[in-house]
Scaffold this active site. Structure first.
Site, short mmCIF file in Angstrom:
data_model
loop_
_atom_site.label_atom_id
_atom_site.label_comp_id
_atom_site.label_asym_id
_atom_site.label_seq_id
_atom_site.Cartn_x
_atom_site.Cartn_y
_atom_site.Cartn_z
N ASP A 1 47.41 30.71 44.73
CA ASP A 1 46.59 29.67 44.10
C ASP A 1 45.93 28.83 45.19
O ASP A 1 46.51 28.61 46.25
CB ASP A 1 47.50 28.80 43.22
N ASN B 1 41.94 34.51 33.13
CA ASN B 1 40.90 34.43 34.16
C ASN B 1 39.54 34.97 33.72
O ASN B 1 38.52 34.70 34.36
CB ASN B 1 41.33 35.15 35.45
C1 FPP Z 1 43.62 31.56 42.65
O1 FPP Z 1 42.79 30.63 43.26
C2 FPP Z 1 43.27 32.93 42.99
C3 FPP Z 1 42.83 33.89 42.12
C4 FPP Z 1 42.65 33.68 40.68
C5 FPP Z 1 42.50 35.22 42.54
C6 FPP Z 1 43.42 35.85 43.51
C7 FPP Z 1 42.65 36.77 44.30
C8 FPP Z 1 42.74 36.96 45.61
C9 FPP Z 1 43.72 36.31 46.50
C10 FPP Z 1 41.76 37.85 46.21
C11 FPP Z 1 42.35 39.10 46.72
C12 FPP Z 1 43.13 39.88 45.81
C13 FPP Z 1 43.22 41.22 45.83
C14 FPP Z 1 44.17 41.90 44.93
C15 FPP Z 1 42.38 42.05 46.69
P1 FPP Z 1 41.88 29.69 42.34
O2 FPP Z 1 40.55 30.33 42.25
O3 FPP Z 1 42.58 29.47 41.04
O4 FPP Z 1 41.84 28.39 43.21
P2 FPP Z 1 41.71 26.90 42.69
O5 FPP Z 1 42.93 26.61 41.87
O6 FPP Z 1 41.68 26.10 43.97
O7 FPP Z 1 40.43 26.82 41.92
#
Ligand code: FPP
Length: 261
Positions: free
Chosen positions: A38, A86
């Protein structure tokens, strides 16, 4: 799972000023660590970048987490890449993530080969764009004979949906006369979850300081130890991973009883 002591030492050479390999009890490495990644969006925002830049940076953290897990000799590393919720993100971001999953997997196949990592997914993959789905299938195929660590990615995963699916499948078998209601026990439910062939996680790490489970592995986390890291996911590195495991090793796991198992 075994690890290579020489590789482990050089991987963690020096320490980061706060934690060193010497802080770790090599006899008590968890079997399964799972991560809620996250903070990609906030990481990008803090740098005046688009959210997508945070996801791209997050890939590097995930690669490092896989290598760290192999060096430590974990049996399973799993991570929450995309939830059933998501899909509500802006279409551009969803498209970017799907594209990133596919391109990353192809790029990382040599690493999985080299480190003997077997790939797994959990979640409803049927809803994914075809090219992402095809790459996932290819990844499964190409790593199926690897017998080192399992790397399991939750994609289009939601715990409640997983439980509903399990209940529905049990109900169908009861209706067909193949299962008696009195035979439905915890094992029967576990066997119908996406994670049926994975051990329950010993440790859950959630980054970015959030204190939520976000519909992740609600059944499987019943006795899991929690570690909330203040690092945003792109800043999560081997040292923070080491701190999480050291913290886990200080816990007294009682599983509802009075003495540690
Ligand atoms: C959460 O950060 C992250 C995600 C929803 C996506 C996870 C994906 C990756 C780490 C990219 C790589 C993954 C693979 C499998 C290649 P957020 O967007 O919720 O952050 P925020 O809470 O700060 O908005």
């Amino acid at each position: 799972m075994h690890f290579d002591p020489e590789k482990l030492r050089s991987y963690f050479a020096g320490g980061d000023g706060e934690v060193t390999l010497g802080d770790l009890d090599l006899e008590r490495i968890p079997s399964h660590v799972t991560i809620i990644m996250d903070g990609n969006g906030r990481w990008a925002k803090a740098r005046g970048l688009e959210r997508s830049a945070g996801h791209v940076a997050g890939v590097d953290s995930l690669r490092e987490a896989v290598t760290t897990s192999v060096r430590l000799g974990l049996d399973v590393l799993s991570a929450y890449a995309f939830s059933t919720e998501n899909w509500r993100r802006p279409q551009r971001e969803v498209d970017l993530l799907m594209h990133l999953f596919a391109t990353t997997l192809v790029k990382e196949l040599p690493l999985f080969r080299q480190e003997n990592v077997r790939l797994r997914f959990f979640g409803d993959l049927t809803a994914l764009p075809k090219d992402t789905y095809d790459v996932f299938r290819q990844g499964l195929e190409e790593t199926r004979n690897n017998d080192g660590m399992t790397f399991a990615l939750a994609v289009n995963y939601g715990s409640r949906a997983e439980l509903v699916r399990a209940v529905r499948s049990l109900a169908e078998d009861v209706r067909a006369g193949q299962v008696l209601p009195q035979d439905i026990d915890e094992d029967a439910v576990s066997r119908r979850l996406y994670t049926r062939d994975l051990p329950d996680p010993d440790l859950l790490i959630r980054t970015s300081g959030e204190l939520r489970l976000s519909n992740y592995l609600l059944w499987q986390l019943a006795y899991t130890e929690l570690y909330v890291s203040e690092h945003l996911w792109p800043d999560f590195d081997r040292w923070e991973f080491l701190r999480a495991i050291c913290s886990y090793q200080k816990r007294d796991r009682r599983f509802g009883g009075v003495v540690a198992k």
